[in-house]
Design a protein around this motif. Sequence first.
Motif, PDB file in Angstrom:
ATOM      1  N   THR A   2      17.972 -17.512  21.196  1.00 42.55           N
ATOM      2  CA  THR A   2      17.773 -18.901  20.800  1.00 42.55           C
ATOM      3  C   THR A   2      18.632 -19.223  19.580  1.00 42.55           C
ATOM      4  O   THR A   2      18.986 -18.325  18.798  1.00 42.55           O
ATOM      5  CB  THR A   2      16.305 -19.166  20.462  1.00 42.55           C
ATOM      6  OG1 THR A   2      15.940 -18.359  19.334  1.00 42.55           O
ATOM      7  CG2 THR A   2      15.397 -18.816  21.641  1.00 42.55           C
ATOM      8  N   PRO A   3      18.953 -20.510  19.365  1.00 45.19           N
ATOM      9  CA  PRO A   3      19.734 -20.882  18.174  1.00 45.19           C
ATOM     10  C   PRO A   3      19.071 -20.455  16.864  1.00 45.19           C
ATOM     11  O   PRO A   3      19.753 -20.039  15.927  1.00 45.19           O
ATOM     12  CB  PRO A   3      19.827 -22.406  18.288  1.00 45.19           C
ATOM     13  CG  PRO A   3      19.707 -22.677  19.757  1.00 45.19           C
ATOM     14  CD  PRO A   3      18.744 -21.648  20.275  1.00 45.19           C
ATOM     15  N   ASP A   4      17.730 -20.550  16.790  1.00 50.39           N
ATOM     16  CA  ASP A   4      17.038 -20.142  15.559  1.00 50.39           C
ATOM     17  C   ASP A   4      17.209 -18.649  15.301  1.00 50.39           C
ATOM     18  O   ASP A   4      17.421 -18.220  14.152  1.00 50.39           O
ATOM     19  CB  ASP A   4      15.548 -20.475  15.655  1.00 50.39           C
ATOM     20  CG  ASP A   4      15.270 -21.957  15.455  1.00 50.39           C
ATOM     21  OD1 ASP A   4      16.232 -22.704  15.157  1.00 50.39           O
ATOM     22  OD2 ASP A   4      14.103 -22.366  15.596  1.00 50.39           O
ATOM     23  N   ALA A   5      17.100 -17.828  16.372  1.00 49.72           N
ATOM     24  CA  ALA A   5      17.273 -16.388  16.197  1.00 49.72           C
ATOM     25  C   ALA A   5      18.704 -16.070  15.787  1.00 49.72           C
ATOM     26  O   ALA A   5      18.937 -15.221  14.906  1.00 49.72           O
ATOM     27  CB  ALA A   5      16.906 -15.651  17.486  1.00 49.72           C
ATOM     28  N   ASP A   6      19.659 -16.739  16.402  1.00 55.79           N
ATOM     29  CA  ASP A   6      21.065 -16.522  16.051  1.00 55.79           C
ATOM     30  C   ASP A   6      21.309 -16.886  14.587  1.00 55.79           C
ATOM     31  O   ASP A   6      21.964 -16.138  13.843  1.00 55.79           O
ATOM     32  CB  ASP A   6      21.955 -17.365  16.966  1.00 55.79           C
ATOM     33  CG  ASP A   6      23.437 -17.165  16.680  1.00 55.79           C
ATOM     34  OD1 ASP A   6      23.977 -16.121  17.086  1.00 55.79           O
ATOM     35  OD2 ASP A   6      24.045 -18.045  16.040  1.00 55.79           O
ATOM     36  N   GLN A  31       8.420 -22.198   8.027  1.00 52.19           N
ATOM     37  CA  GLN A  31       8.200 -20.755   8.152  1.00 52.19           C
ATOM     38  C   GLN A  31       7.808 -20.356   9.570  1.00 52.19           C
ATOM     39  O   GLN A  31       8.144 -19.259  10.022  1.00 52.19           O
ATOM     40  CB  GLN A  31       7.118 -20.302   7.161  1.00 52.19           C
ATOM     41  CG  GLN A  31       7.569 -20.303   5.719  1.00 52.19           C
ATOM     42  CD  GLN A  31       6.578 -19.582   4.814  1.00 52.19           C
ATOM     43  OE1 GLN A  31       5.935 -18.622   5.218  1.00 52.19           O
ATOM     44  NE2 GLN A  31       6.456 -20.061   3.587  1.00 52.19           N
ATOM     45  N   SER A  32       7.091 -21.246  10.284  1.00 52.40           N
ATOM     46  CA  SER A  32       6.677 -20.908  11.650  1.00 52.40           C
ATOM     47  C   SER A  32       7.896 -20.702  12.551  1.00 52.40           C
ATOM     48  O   SER A  32       7.917 -19.786  13.387  1.00 52.40           O
ATOM     49  CB  SER A  32       5.785 -22.017  12.209  1.00 52.40           C
ATOM     50  OG  SER A  32       6.455 -23.263  12.200  1.00 52.40           O
ATOM     51  N   ARG A  33       8.932 -21.533  12.389  1.00 50.15           N
ATOM     52  CA  ARG A  33      10.146 -21.369  13.199  1.00 50.15           C
ATOM     53  C   ARG A  33      10.882 -20.091  12.824  1.00 50.15           C
ATOM     54  O   ARG A  33      11.383 -19.362  13.696  1.00 50.15           O
ATOM     55  CB  ARG A  33      11.066 -22.568  13.017  1.00 50.15           C
ATOM     56  CG  ARG A  33      10.646 -23.802  13.799  1.00 50.15           C
ATOM     57  CD  ARG A  33      11.604 -24.954  13.585  1.00 50.15           C
ATOM     58  NE  ARG A  33      12.972 -24.638  13.971  1.00 50.15           N
ATOM     59  CZ  ARG A  33      13.995 -25.479  13.792  1.00 50.15           C
ATOM     60  NH1 ARG A  33      13.786 -26.663  13.211  1.00 50.15           N
ATOM     61  NH2 ARG A  33      15.220 -25.136  14.175  1.00 50.15           N
ATOM     62  N   VAL A  34      10.930 -19.787  11.526  1.00 44.87           N
ATOM     63  CA  VAL A  34      11.596 -18.564  11.094  1.00 44.87           C
ATOM     64  C   VAL A  34      10.842 -17.335  11.626  1.00 44.87           C
ATOM     65  O   VAL A  34      11.456 -16.360  12.062  1.00 44.87           O
ATOM     66  CB  VAL A  34      11.706 -18.525   9.559  1.00 44.87           C
ATOM     67  CG1 VAL A  34      12.248 -17.174   9.099  1.00 44.87           C
ATOM     68  CG2 VAL A  34      12.596 -19.652   9.064  1.00 44.87           C
ATOM     69  N   SER A  35       9.511 -17.390  11.599  1.00 46.99           N
ATOM     70  CA  SER A  35       8.714 -16.263  12.109  1.00 46.99           C
ATOM     71  C   SER A  35       8.975 -16.040  13.586  1.00 46.99           C
ATOM     72  O   SER A  35       9.113 -14.894  14.041  1.00 46.99           O
ATOM     73  CB  SER A  35       7.226 -16.533  11.870  1.00 46.99           C
ATOM     74  OG  SER A  35       6.937 -16.541  10.488  1.00 46.99           O
ATOM     75  N   ARG A  36       9.038 -17.122  14.370  1.00 45.35           N
ATOM     76  CA  ARG A  36       9.317 -16.965  15.802  1.00 45.35           C
ATOM     77  C   ARG A  36      10.715 -16.393  16.033  1.00 45.35           C
ATOM     78  O   ARG A  36      10.933 -15.575  16.934  1.00 45.35           O
ATOM     79  CB  ARG A  36       9.163 -18.321  16.509  1.00 45.35           C
ATOM     80  CG  ARG A  36       7.721 -18.770  16.675  1.00 45.35           C
ATOM     81  CD  ARG A  36       7.612 -19.931  17.656  1.00 45.35           C
ATOM     82  NE  ARG A  36       8.274 -21.135  17.170  1.00 45.35           N
ATOM     83  CZ  ARG A  36       7.682 -22.064  16.419  1.00 45.35           C
ATOM     84  NH1 ARG A  36       6.409 -21.912  16.059  1.00 45.35           N
ATOM     85  NH2 ARG A  36       8.336 -23.147  16.036  1.00 45.35           N
ATOM     86  N   ALA A  37      11.671 -16.838  15.211  1.00 47.50           N
ATOM     87  CA  ALA A  37      13.028 -16.302  15.334  1.00 47.50           C
ATOM     88  C   ALA A  37      13.052 -14.807  15.023  1.00 47.50           C
ATOM     89  O   ALA A  37      13.717 -14.019  15.719  1.00 47.50           O
ATOM     90  CB  ALA A  37      13.970 -17.058  14.406  1.00 47.50           C
ATOM     91  N   LEU A  38      12.316 -14.394  13.998  1.00 38.41           N
ATOM     92  CA  LEU A  38      12.265 -12.978  13.644  1.00 38.41           C
ATOM     93  C   LEU A  38      11.575 -12.157  14.728  1.00 38.41           C
ATOM     94  O   LEU A  38      11.960 -11.012  14.990  1.00 38.41           O
ATOM     95  CB  LEU A  38      11.562 -12.799  12.295  1.00 38.41           C
ATOM     96  CG  LEU A  38      12.370 -13.227  11.074  1.00 38.41           C
ATOM     97  CD1 LEU A  38      11.509 -13.171   9.819  1.00 38.41           C
ATOM     98  CD2 LEU A  38      13.602 -12.344  10.897  1.00 38.41           C
ATOM     99  N   ASP A  39      10.544 -12.723  15.366  1.00 38.11           N
ATOM    100  CA  ASP A  39       9.897 -12.027  16.473  1.00 38.11           C
ATOM    101  C   ASP A  39      10.906 -11.719  17.574  1.00 38.11           C
ATOM    102  O   ASP A  39      10.930 -10.628  18.148  1.00 38.11           O
ATOM    103  CB  ASP A  39       8.750 -12.871  17.049  1.00 38.11           C
ATOM    104  CG  ASP A  39       7.579 -12.993  16.094  1.00 38.11           C
ATOM    105  OD1 ASP A  39       7.429 -12.092  15.250  1.00 38.11           O
ATOM    106  OD2 ASP A  39       6.832 -13.974  16.198  1.00 38.11           O
ATOM    107  N   GLU A  40      11.742 -12.702  17.879  1.00 35.31           N
ATOM    108  CA  GLU A  40      12.771 -12.508  18.903  1.00 35.31           C
ATOM    109  C   GLU A  40      13.784 -11.459  18.472  1.00 35.31           C
ATOM    110  O   GLU A  40      14.215 -10.625  19.278  1.00 35.31           O
ATOM    111  CB  GLU A  40      13.468 -13.842  19.189  1.00 35.31           C
ATOM    112  CG  GLU A  40      14.464 -13.772  20.329  1.00 35.31           C
ATOM    113  CD  GLU A  40      15.065 -15.121  20.660  1.00 35.31           C
ATOM    114  OE1 GLU A  40      16.038 -15.156  21.446  1.00 35.31           O
ATOM    115  OE2 GLU A  40      14.586 -16.143  20.138  1.00 35.31           O
TER     116      GLU A  40
END
Length: 334
Positions: A2-6, A31-40
Amino acid sequence: MTPDADLGYRALSLLGPRTVARLARELGMPQSRVSRALDELVAAAAVRPVPAATNTGYRSPGALVWEAVAVERVLDTLRQHRMPAPALDRWRRHVMAATELGLAALARASLRRWPTRSAARQRAASLIAAERHEHLAINTEEVFDAEATTAALPLDRSILARGIRLRVLGLPPSDGDRYTAYATALGHAGGMYRELSALPLKVMIFDRRAAMVPSDPLDLERGYIEVADPEAVQALAGMFDRLWDDGTDPRDQGVPPIELSTREQALVRLLAMGHTDQSAAQELRLSVRTVAYTMRNLMDRLGVENRFQLALLLGAAGAAPRPPRHGTPGSTTT
């Protein structure tokens, strides 16, 4: 990805290790979006937590600090294996639950790794043997294979035989059958079982003093991590209690019990054995019309249209005996 993970990976590579809060602040993202990106990224082995010894200089010492893995290693991993979406979702739930409970931030002395499934089972058996009050378990498998069921049920029965409270949370079976072999056997033995449509991670909790979670939620053969830290174990137990309150017993959603009168019971038994209305009437010393009226009244009361539907309903509710097999004593056919 995803773009957030990238974006998260590029930021960690450029800026160096960061907490979720600091990375979110610098990227201008929730922070919720960053956490989901880190999970990925964790699922792709693209980031990892900074060892506790180097996690210094932060105002919140307990906060987890993440660093980027070298891009060459990440690309090799992605080329070799692309994780399917359902597996990735399981990884995300597992990592999110573990991170929120602070398991990754525990000191190494509080954790003990059992490197194989067999070793973990032996350790679980010893912890179960020492239990005195309560055993809690979350199972994230949608299907229990014969090996898992064979391994689990003897331990469960030994727990219940010693008067220990046993509660198990599981997922609804993937084939839609609400009565899985494991759940049914557990209920017959006296254990309590509930289901939820999604569960965060697989865990066993022993007397709320110790817990075991898989090293890798996608490969249970890689063993388990034993958690002995009191605060972490209590956090896991609290998570279990919240999930338990939201769960439902699949048996409550099955066919309701059906009560038959003495005449109905006798008539259903004879018809299940292969009698006709006329021979059943002779056995019970009733008229054929009374037999037909009794059956029609029973079908109307249970809301079915024919005797085939009636037989299925009575059989599912356990209100009718199973017909004898062909060629067995008491059968009407050979």
